[in-house]
Design a protein around this motif. Structure first.
Motif, PDB file in Angstrom:
ATOM      1  N   CYS A  50     -21.669 -23.862  40.040  1.00  0.00           N
ATOM      2  CA  CYS A  50     -20.886 -22.791  40.767  1.00  0.00           C
ATOM      3  C   CYS A  50     -19.315 -23.119  40.934  1.00  0.00           C
ATOM      4  O   CYS A  50     -18.835 -24.438  41.170  1.00  0.00           O
ATOM      5  CB  CYS A  50     -21.535 -22.616  42.183  1.00  0.00           C
ATOM      6  SG  CYS A  50     -20.716 -21.336  43.113  1.00  0.00           S
ATOM      7  N   PHE A  52     -16.932 -21.078  42.335  1.00  0.00           N
ATOM      8  CA  PHE A  52     -16.258 -19.991  43.059  1.00  0.00           C
ATOM      9  C   PHE A  52     -15.345 -20.439  44.019  1.00  0.00           C
ATOM     10  O   PHE A  52     -13.998 -20.038  44.009  1.00  0.00           O
ATOM     11  CB  PHE A  52     -17.287 -19.035  43.734  1.00  0.00           C
ATOM     12  CG  PHE A  52     -16.841 -18.005  44.573  1.00  0.00           C
ATOM     13  CD1 PHE A  52     -16.019 -17.233  44.100  1.00  0.00           C
ATOM     14  CD2 PHE A  52     -17.192 -17.745  45.848  1.00  0.00           C
ATOM     15  CE1 PHE A  52     -15.505 -16.049  44.726  1.00  0.00           C
ATOM     16  CE2 PHE A  52     -16.725 -16.683  46.589  1.00  0.00           C
ATOM     17  CZ  PHE A  52     -15.854 -15.955  46.166  1.00  0.00           C
ATOM     18  N   CYS A  84     -20.707 -21.521  36.038  1.00  0.00           N
ATOM     19  CA  CYS A  84     -19.357 -21.213  36.118  1.00  0.00           C
ATOM     20  C   CYS A  84     -18.243 -22.159  36.073  1.00  0.00           C
ATOM     21  O   CYS A  84     -17.231 -22.130  35.608  1.00  0.00           O
ATOM     22  CB  CYS A  84     -19.206 -20.357  37.597  1.00  0.00           C
ATOM     23  SG  CYS A  84     -20.206 -18.657  37.602  1.00  0.00           S
ATOM     24  N   ARG A  88     -15.421 -22.402  33.304  1.00  0.00           N
ATOM     25  CA  ARG A  88     -14.291 -22.189  33.786  1.00  0.00           C
ATOM     26  C   ARG A  88     -13.309 -23.409  33.571  1.00  0.00           C
ATOM     27  O   ARG A  88     -12.083 -23.164  33.304  1.00  0.00           O
ATOM     28  CB  ARG A  88     -14.128 -22.055  35.476  1.00  0.00           C
ATOM     29  CG  ARG A  88     -12.684 -21.716  36.263  1.00  0.00           C
ATOM     30  CD  ARG A  88     -13.033 -21.612  37.533  1.00  0.00           C
ATOM     31  NE  ARG A  88     -11.627 -21.328  38.256  1.00  0.00           N
ATOM     32  CZ  ARG A  88     -11.389 -21.269  39.456  1.00  0.00           C
ATOM     33  NH1 ARG A  88     -12.604 -21.167  40.400  1.00  0.00           N
ATOM     34  NH2 ARG A  88     -10.498 -20.636  40.040  1.00  0.00           N
ATOM     35  N   CYS A 204      -9.385 -13.901  43.998  1.00  0.00           N
ATOM     36  CA  CYS A 204     -10.594 -14.430  43.217  1.00  0.00           C
ATOM     37  C   CYS A 204     -10.508 -14.593  41.650  1.00  0.00           C
ATOM     38  O   CYS A 204      -9.625 -13.944  40.954  1.00  0.00           O
ATOM     39  CB  CYS A 204     -11.389 -13.078  43.464  1.00  0.00           C
ATOM     40  SG  CYS A 204     -13.299 -13.394  42.423  1.00  0.00           S
ATOM     41  N   ILE A 206     -13.064 -14.860  39.415  1.00  0.00           N
ATOM     42  CA  ILE A 206     -14.301 -14.887  38.733  1.00  0.00           C
ATOM     43  C   ILE A 206     -14.061 -13.912  37.411  1.00  0.00           C
ATOM     44  O   ILE A 206     -14.561 -14.355  36.340  1.00  0.00           O
ATOM     45  CB  ILE A 206     -15.323 -13.952  39.803  1.00  0.00           C
ATOM     46  CG1 ILE A 206     -15.812 -15.018  40.631  1.00  0.00           C
ATOM     47  CG2 ILE A 206     -16.367 -13.460  38.713  1.00  0.00           C
ATOM     48  CD1 ILE A 206     -16.771 -14.368  41.668  1.00  0.00           C
ATOM     49  N   ARG A 210     -15.736 -14.832  34.024  1.00  0.00           N
ATOM     50  CA  ARG A 210     -16.859 -14.120  33.870  1.00  0.00           C
ATOM     51  C   ARG A 210     -16.635 -12.930  32.782  1.00  0.00           C
ATOM     52  O   ARG A 210     -17.498 -12.340  32.335  1.00  0.00           O
ATOM     53  CB  ARG A 210     -17.572 -13.598  35.143  1.00  0.00           C
ATOM     54  CG  ARG A 210     -18.550 -14.583  35.833  1.00  0.00           C
ATOM     55  CD  ARG A 210     -19.761 -14.881  35.187  1.00  0.00           C
ATOM     56  NE  ARG A 210     -20.633 -15.543  36.238  1.00  0.00           N
ATOM     57  CZ  ARG A 210     -21.852 -16.007  35.689  1.00  0.00           C
ATOM     58  NH1 ARG A 210     -22.426 -15.344  34.512  1.00  0.00           N
ATOM     59  NH2 ARG A 210     -22.714 -16.607  36.441  1.00  0.00           N
ATOM     60  N   GLU A 241     -21.464  -8.500  39.815  1.00  0.00           N
ATOM     61  CA  GLU A 241     -20.004  -8.885  40.608  1.00  0.00           C
ATOM     62  C   GLU A 241     -19.728  -7.606  41.598  1.00  0.00           C
ATOM     63  O   GLU A 241     -19.052  -7.540  42.449  1.00  0.00           O
ATOM     64  CB  GLU A 241     -19.195  -9.419  39.650  1.00  0.00           C
ATOM     65  CG  GLU A 241     -18.963 -10.658  39.559  1.00  0.00           C
ATOM     66  CD  GLU A 241     -19.999 -11.129  38.591  1.00  0.00           C
ATOM     67  OE1 GLU A 241     -20.489 -12.335  38.299  1.00  0.00           O
ATOM     68  OE2 GLU A 241     -20.844 -10.398  37.624  1.00  0.00           O
TER      69      GLU A 241
END
Length: 490
Positions: A50, A52, A84, A88, A204, A206, A210, A241
């Motif tokens: 993750c 995030f 992720c 990322r 954010c 994401i 994503r 999302e």
């Protein structure tokens, strides 16, 4: 016959990651890998990371290091990062964490078996250079046209599964719906409605990894739901999302309103739950469907994040305390017992004491069933990371503790309000020591409270039970079973 290579998937993060892991498991099993539950029994440990927030990143690194320790103890030969955080940071993560034998991005998922075979054989698969996926065309014009054509009358029967698939493996249901293998026995399973996000919240990251928002075809969602029902799943939770945007790229922003009743009619499914709703995109028709459709939970996972107008504008979001309270009034006018949960960020750059007081005013009036509170921290590549007016960590921690105390008190009060209600509960587990545990319509897995039954007699996981709430234990409700619901004749 050579011994099958074994693989274990360790999943961190949200329900979307859980679906990703089951899709990776499906691909691997279809290519001959043997799935095992424990990483110590696997040739390869695949950690679905993750990326995030900082705490989640730390948990992901810790999981990778723990898996790496197994290489000196037993069977495990390689540790591979996916998910992720791997997407990322790519090469940066690979260089910073040499304990990982491979760092694979989303584009590697279609060839996951080949990638793992290469790594086990001592080869090196070069980690990707991260890029902003918002700049990429989400799907080809041909695929987009194909998706649009699939909309009318999309409740067709699913295609037959190929005969050579392993038992229990879901067939591919479309160009963006790969194979899937369940990794647990819970009567609840998540189903992806879409991937990516087109919103540009300043805090954010994401969307950058994503990508842009891409809806799955309704026929794919229905087919996967039918397959899950055949696997014993009783509740599906729709995840993405931003579920309120479902269908906008297919030419119908109200597509969710037509899909939900069809999902609820799938044989074997007893509850459909929708997560991740944007308050600014809520519409009367969607509220109507969520509050009046049999087997669709009147459950609202609303992403408020704050309620002070100035903070929301700085977040690139919309709304204010009174508008949000008005939205909750609309929902409860149609379904007084509807469940509502949300998350909030405190200590955002420039947040004043008056802003904190405004958030507290909203929380006090909102009567939320579950509240998540997080302290602001910079995220790489976000607009807010460049904002002025940031607070010292100590000040953010103080605000976090202050609002968290209020939130804990308020959700306990909301639980007390539910004493005396009659609820339909999905039994999730029955244990001699812990008793029987389940969840009502207003309680989502992992994030919310649960139902603690006064008696587990005649209760089995996967059954729906009518129960009366007789007490509380914090956010959890204590309920007395009244009778089982017969699925065939509700």
């Amino acid at each position: 016959m050579p011994e099958r290579r074994t693989v274990a998937l360790v999943t961190l993060g949200c329900a979307r990651n859980e679906v990703d892991s089951e899709e990776l498991a499906g691909r691997l099993e279809a290519d001959g890998w043997q799935l095992v539950e424990d990483a110590e029994a696997a040739d390869v440990a695949v950690v679905n990371t993750c990326g995030f927030v900082e705490a989640a990143k730390k948990d992901s690194v810790d999981a990778l290091l723990e898996a790496n320790d197994l290489k000196a103890q037993g069977r495990t030969q390689a540790v591979v990062a996916v998910g992720c955080m791997a997407e990322r940071y790519g090469k940066e993560l690979a260089e910073a964490l040499p304990e990982a034998d491979g760092v694979l991005g989303f584009d590697d998922y279609a060839d996951i078996s080949d990638r793992l075979q290469t790594i086990l054989g001592g080869g090196i698969h070069a980690s990707h250079t991260p890029r902003d996926r918002r700049k990429l065309l989400p799907i080809s014009p041909a695929e987009r046209q194909d998706s649009a054509v699939a909309l009318p009358g999309h409740a067709q029967e699913p295609a037959a599964a190929p005969a050579d698939l392993p038992d229990g493996l879901a067939p591919a249901s479309g160009p963006r719906a790969p194979l899937r293998r369940r990794l647990g026995t819970s009567p609840v399973a998540s189903v992806k409605l879409a991937s990516g996000c087109d919103r540009r919240c300043s805090f954010c990251a994401i969307p950058s990894f994503r990508g842009s928002f891409i809806s799955r075809r309704p026929s794919d969602v229905l087919q996967e739901t039918r397959w899950l029902a055949g696997q014993g799943v009783k509740e599906i939770m729709l995840v993405s999302e931003n579920n309120t945007s479902y269908g906008k790229d297919l030419g119908d922003i109200r597509l969710l309103e037509t899909l939900l009743p069809e999902l609820a009619e799938v044989d074997g499914i007893e509850r459909v739950r929708v997560s991740y709703l944007q308050p600014a995109e809520m519409r009367p028709g969607l509220i109507d469907v969520l509050t009046s459709t049999p087997k669709v939970a009147p459950y609202f996972d609303l992403s408020f994040q704050h309620s002070a107008p100035g903070v929301l504008r700085a977040m690139r979001r919309f709304g204010d305390t009174d508008r949000f309270l008005g939205l909750l009034e609309q929902i409860r006018a149609k379904a007084p017992e509807a469940g509502v949960r949300s998350n909030f960020i405190v200590g955002f750059p420039g947040e004043s004491e008056a802003d904190v007081a405004e958030l507290e005013r909203f929380l006090t009036g909102a009567r939320l069933d579950a509240i998540g509170v997080f302290g602001y921290s910079d995220e790489d590549g976000t607009e807010a990371a460049g904002y002025e007016g940031k607070f010292p960590e100590e000040e953010v921690a103080e605000r976090l503790a202050r609002v968290s105390r209020l939130a804990e008190e308020l959700v306990s009060q909301r639980a007390d309000e539910r004493v005396g209600e009659t609820v339909e509960v999905l039994v999730e587990s029955v244990d001699e020591e812990e008793g029987a545990v389940g969840r009502a319509a207003h309680q989502a897995p992992e994030t919310d409270g649960q139902i603690l039954f006064t008696s587990g007699a005649d209760l089995t996981p996967g059954r729906m039970v009518v129960a009366k709430v007789v007490g509380t234990e914090g956010v959890d409700l204590v309920a007395e079973p009244l009778h089982l619901i017969e699925e065939a004749g509700r």
